[in-house]
Design a protein around this motif. Structure first.
Motif, mmCIF file in Angstrom:
data_model
loop_
_atom_site.group_PDB
_atom_site.id
_atom_site.type_symbol
_atom_site.label_atom_id
_atom_site.label_comp_id
_atom_site.label_asym_id
_atom_site.label_seq_id
_atom_site.Cartn_x
_atom_site.Cartn_y
_atom_site.Cartn_z
ATOM 1 N N TRP A 45 -8.786 0.902 -1.677
ATOM 2 C CA TRP A 45 -8.402 0.972 -0.251
ATOM 3 C C TRP A 45 -7.142 0.144 -0.011
ATOM 4 O O TRP A 45 -6.204 0.594 0.652
ATOM 5 C CB TRP A 45 -9.544 0.460 0.620
ATOM 6 N N PRO A 68 0.826 -1.218 0.000
ATOM 7 C CA PRO A 68 0.000 0.000 0.000
ATOM 8 C C PRO A 68 0.857 1.264 0.000
ATOM 9 O O PRO A 68 1.914 1.320 0.634
ATOM 10 C CB PRO A 68 -0.803 -0.117 1.301
ATOM 11 N N TYR A 72 -14.831 5.258 4.960
ATOM 12 C CA TYR A 72 -14.281 5.440 3.613
ATOM 13 C C TYR A 72 -15.370 5.608 2.568
ATOM 14 O O TYR A 72 -15.253 6.433 1.652
ATOM 15 C CB TYR A 72 -13.400 4.226 3.280
ATOM 16 N N GLU A 80 -13.776 1.090 9.235
ATOM 17 C CA GLU A 80 -13.023 1.774 8.175
ATOM 18 C C GLU A 80 -13.849 1.867 6.898
ATOM 19 O O GLU A 80 -13.809 2.875 6.190
ATOM 20 C CB GLU A 80 -11.709 1.038 7.921
ATOM 21 N N PHE A 115 -4.048 2.274 1.377
ATOM 22 C CA PHE A 115 -3.876 2.388 2.823
ATOM 23 C C PHE A 115 -3.305 1.151 3.513
ATOM 24 O O PHE A 115 -2.232 1.199 4.093
ATOM 25 C CB PHE A 115 -5.218 2.750 3.471
ATOM 26 N N LYS A 116 -4.056 0.053 3.489
ATOM 27 C CA LYS A 116 -3.683 -1.117 4.284
ATOM 28 C C LYS A 116 -4.035 -2.395 3.527
ATOM 29 O O LYS A 116 -4.810 -2.369 2.574
ATOM 30 C CB LYS A 116 -4.437 -1.115 5.632
ATOM 31 N N GLN A 140 -4.904 11.537 4.354
ATOM 32 C CA GLN A 140 -6.233 11.005 4.056
ATOM 33 C C GLN A 140 -7.257 12.102 3.770
ATOM 34 O O GLN A 140 -8.297 11.836 3.167
ATOM 35 C CB GLN A 140 -6.733 10.127 5.201
ATOM 36 N N ALA A 163 0.530 4.048 1.415
ATOM 37 C CA ALA A 163 0.706 4.682 2.720
ATOM 38 C C ALA A 163 1.895 4.104 3.482
ATOM 39 O O ALA A 163 2.403 4.739 4.411
ATOM 40 C CB ALA A 163 -0.563 4.545 3.553
#
Length: 276
Positions: free
Chosen positions: A215, A166, A231, A227, A219-220, A175, A168
């Motif tokens: 996502w 990801p 989102y 979440e 991000f993760k 965000q 991030a």
């Protein structure tokens, strides 16, 4: 590229595999854009979607693109193709299959100007690829039908989804700069309480699939109900649970600690657009 390949008259036993990602051993992976398997040959296609004026630079090997006065450098497709073929030959040797391996660098845009071609590799534009494949298809069979199916089965069974780290985890990602909610991939409208985009008629289910995929890219490697609510700007946990349980994701843990990860059966759309 799909449309061009559909124009080719392939032999009866053939397969066109895309986005191949196969572990050769613990430290070596084979990644190929498009792989064509027949009883006559195997073709590795290194496909580039690059516009502008390009140069295959040597010493060091790089692809240099000039567009609107800006210079951009990329990894050398010729070197990438050489590595792909070498790794594929290791896999073929492990499988005890002896078959010619052809390699092609393919530029999808016909208006791309190849100012300096590669040193050794064959290069073609997407619109001309049928000529090369037709030439390969005139070759004689070198493996039996049973060997073809055995090899195809081994490659497809070993192929896994490639999931990059990801963003991030690599760069600082604010965000607050990410658009939330369901976003139409065509007209970029935010869709609320509708089954389809009122302009493009794309279903919200398709947008949900895309949003969850994004996502994981942004991000993760996991996502929770909470979440998902934040989102996608959902009304409650029941809406989030409905979406996540209907997307063929892997479910981890139970109750309050439950989260979801990508699975092999999750449909990864090829037309996802960035939310940045």
């Amino acid at each position: 590229m799909d449309n061009f390949l559909k124009q080719v008259s392939f032999p009866k036993n053939h397969a066109i595999l895309k986005d191949i990602h196969i572990p050769i051993n613990d430290n070596l992976y084979l990644q190929i854009d498009t792989l064509i398997i027949t009883q006559k040959y195997i073709a590795v296609l290194e496909i580039k979607n690059i516009k502008g004026k390009v140069f295959f630079q040597r010493n060091p090997y790089q692809l240099v693109r000039e567009l609107d006065g800006a210079i951009t450098t990329y990894k050398c497709p010729e070197q990438q193709l050489k590595r792909h073929i070498k790794k594929l030959q290791i896999l073929l040797k492990q499988s005890k299959v002896n078959i010619p391996v052809k390699g092609l660098i393919v530029f999808a845009y016909s208006k791309t100007h190849i100012a300096q071609p590669p040193e050794f590799a064959k290069i073609t534009m997407g619109c001309d690829i049928t000529d090369h494949i037709d030439e390969y298809n005139e070759m004689s069979d070198v493996i039996t039908s049973s060997t073809f199916h055995r090899l195809l089965g081994k490659i497809t069974s070993k192929s896994t989804e490639f999931m990059p780290k990801p963003l991030a985890q690599t760069i600082h990602l604010d965000q607050t700069h990410i658009r939330k909610g369901l976003i139409c991939p065509n007209c970029h409208l935010k869709i609320m309480n509708k089954k389809h985009c009122p302009t493009c008629k794309i279903s919200t289910k398709l947008m949900q699939q895309q949003a969850i995929e994004e996502w994981f890219y942004l991000f993760k490697n996991t996502i929770t109900n909470r979440e998902c609510i934040h989102y996608l700007e959902l009304k409650d946990k029941f809406a989030a649970n409905h979406i996540l349980t209907n997307l063929n994701l892997n479910r981890l843990n139970a109750h309050k600690n439950r989260c979801y990860t990508l699975s092999q059966s999750f449909w990864l759309t090829k037309d996802s657009s960035t939310r940045l």
